[in-house]
Design a protein around this motif. Structure first.
Motif, short mmCIF file in Angstrom:
data_model
loop_
_atom_site.label_atom_id
_atom_site.label_comp_id
_atom_site.label_asym_id
_atom_site.label_seq_id
_atom_site.Cartn_x
_atom_site.Cartn_y
_atom_site.Cartn_z
N LYS A 16 3.49 -39.67 -10.69
CA LYS A 16 2.80 -40.88 -10.22
C LYS A 16 1.64 -40.53 -9.30
O LYS A 16 0.56 -41.13 -9.39
N ARG A 22 -1.25 -42.99 -3.42
CA ARG A 22 -0.48 -44.23 -3.42
C ARG A 22 0.11 -44.46 -2.04
O ARG A 22 0.49 -43.54 -1.34
N ASP A 30 6.11 -48.45 -8.49
CA ASP A 30 5.86 -47.60 -9.66
C ASP A 30 7.12 -46.90 -10.15
O ASP A 30 7.28 -46.68 -11.35
#
Length: 96
Positions: A16, A22, A30
């Protein structure tokens, strides 16, 4: 390498973060199969291993963003090779 891979969910989190930085809540959404405490633990583990960089921004509320370090981005190449190996040999194990 085994120390890094030994952490549950490490593969998923690295994948990810390979797409870009993030925030914690973004990562949590996610990787919906991971609980909050488990995500916290794997992020700490990856940060201590030098795979993930944690950046704290002085805002209200405080914003924390996670990204891959150079070591983490380079680790992605090793994961890709493992994926290639699984694609090549995955069916062979089923046939035996």
């Amino acid at each position: 390498m085994l120390e890094i891979l030994g952490a549950k969910w490490a593969f998923l989190v690295i994948a990810k973060l390979h797409k870009g930085p993030r925030r914690f809540q973004q990562l949590l959404r996610d990787v919906a199969v991971v609980r909050t405490q488990s995500l916290t633990n794997v992020l700490r583990h990856l940060e201590n291993s030098g795979i993930v960089h944690r950046e704290v921004y002085p805002s209200v509320p405080i914003t924390v963003e996670y990204s891959l370090t150079e070591k983490g981005r380079d680790f992605q190449a090793a994961l890709k090779e493992m994926e290639n190996w699984a694609i090549r040999w995955g069916n062979a194990a089923k046939e035996e």
